[in-house]
Design a protein around this motif. Structure first.
Motif, PDB file in Angstrom:
ATOM      1  N   MET A 121      35.132 -14.914 113.837  1.00 24.92           N
ATOM      2  CA  MET A 121      34.267 -15.708 112.971  1.00 24.92           C
ATOM      3  C   MET A 121      32.799 -15.438 113.310  1.00 24.92           C
ATOM      4  O   MET A 121      31.945 -15.308 112.420  1.00 24.92           O
ATOM      5  N   SER A 137      40.110 -20.222 115.094  1.00 22.82           N
ATOM      6  CA  SER A 137      39.567 -21.367 114.354  1.00 22.82           C
ATOM      7  C   SER A 137      40.640 -22.086 113.552  1.00 22.82           C
ATOM      8  O   SER A 137      40.399 -23.167 113.011  1.00 22.82           O
ATOM      9  N   PRO A 147      31.656 -17.724 105.536  1.00 24.75           N
ATOM     10  CA  PRO A 147      30.889 -17.555 106.776  1.00 24.75           C
ATOM     11  C   PRO A 147      29.736 -16.569 106.635  1.00 24.75           C
ATOM     12  O   PRO A 147      28.692 -16.736 107.268  1.00 24.75           O
ATOM     13  N   PHE A 169      41.551 -16.384 110.579  1.00 27.36           N
ATOM     14  CA  PHE A 169      40.736 -16.585 111.773  1.00 27.36           C
ATOM     15  C   PHE A 169      41.576 -17.445 112.720  1.00 27.36           C
ATOM     16  O   PHE A 169      41.567 -18.676 112.648  1.00 27.36           O
TER      17      PHE A 169
END
Length: 304
Positions: free
Chosen positions: A82, A169, A178, A166
């Motif tokens: 990320m 996360s 993002p 991800f």
């Protein structure tokens, strides 16, 4: 201990600047913010020109972020995948921000724009943080502890194409979300000398829906690389980075980041957020007051 700042062209008390760096480092470790959103206005209050304050604060935030990233990485609190996406967006945003910075500077409006941006951003963020903290304290710590499990990414993020996983996360979303977030943070970093954590942390939580345990570390990872780029861009284009000022801030911030990480491990988040919100609102009100007051020196000559 008087120290001369060659780019700012004035003498300052070195111990005061170091103490400011310590405070910034503590904020970095506790909240996952670079601390530049407080460093820059405080430097302006101290008499540092806004352009030099913004450029030098970005340099100092880099040091505070290095220490914080290492501390959170040891606890598996950084989502590097990320972070890589947000850093890519931040680099594009920093270059765009440099163009805007130079245009405003050539028009003679950069100081005013920096001050207005701080009043708007700090007032908004401080108000939201204060409201959330008061609500959390009223509801009790038991209920607030259940919030992360209910957190979901924004429907607009869910509608974006090309989804990635991800894993750290706990997300399956498009990298475009993002990436855009990184662009916004890059522009803010270039214009205001901030790390962007005060904007990125809430956005990661409430827009992207990231796991709370990796938000702070991932935010610091992004801040680290973006502020490095912003420092280089400022050094080659605006030439507003005062290395002596940045060095004094770094001495304090690296130590402060370690202290902040320890404080975050045992202090109540609601209390910490409320204290930070009060500080942010106080600075916003002071900067708004300064915008409406006639300065002692109406005309100022700034060396280029």
């Amino acid at each position: 201990m008087d120290v001369y700042l060659p780019i700012a062209n004035l003498a300052v008390d070195g111990l005061v600047i170091v103490a400011l760096g310590v405070a910034t480092g503590i904020l970095s470790g506790v909240f996952g913010v670079g601390g530049g959103f407080l460093t820059t206005p405080l430097l302006i209050f101290y008499g540092i020109p806004p352009t030099v304050a913004a450029a030098s604060a970005a340099t100092q935030v880099t040091g505070a972020s290095v220490s914080g990233v290492f501390a959170h990485s040891r606890k598996q609190g950084v989502d590097y995948q990320m972070g890589a996406v947000t850093v890519a967006g931040g680099m594009m945003g920093a270059l765009l921000g440099a163009l805007i910075f130079n245009l405003l500077r050539s028009a003679g409006q950069i100081d005013v724009v920096i001050n207005v941006l701080y009043v708007v951003m700090l007032g908004t963020i401080g108000g939201l943080m204060a409201r959330e903290s008061v609500e959390s304290l009223r509801n009790g710590s038991a209920k607030s502890g259940q919030r992360p499990a209910k957190r979901r990414h924004h429907p607009m993020i869910a509608s974006l194409p090309y989804r990635w996983r991800f894993y750290r996360s706990g997300l399956y979303i498009s990298p475009l979300g993002p990436l855009i977030l990184g662009v916004v943070v890059g522009i803010l970093t270039m214009l205001m000398g901030v790390g962007g954590g005060f904007f990125m942390v809430p956005a990661m939580l409430y827009i992207l829906g990231m796991s709370a345990k990796v938000v702070v570390g991932t935010s610091l990872f992004n801040i680290l690389f973006i502020t490095m780029l912003v420092t280089m861009v400022h050094a080659f284009t605006t030439r507003a980075v005062d290395i002596v000022l940045a060095g004094l801030l770094l001495v304090g911030s690296v130590t402060g980041a370690q202290l902040g990480t320890k404080i975050a491990s045992f202090a109540k988040p609601e209390h910490l957020r409320l204290v930070l919100a009060m500080i942010v609102l106080a600075i916003a009100m002071r900067m708004a007051f300064n915008l409406g007051v006639r300065p002692d020196e109406v005309y100022t000559v700034v060396p280029l």
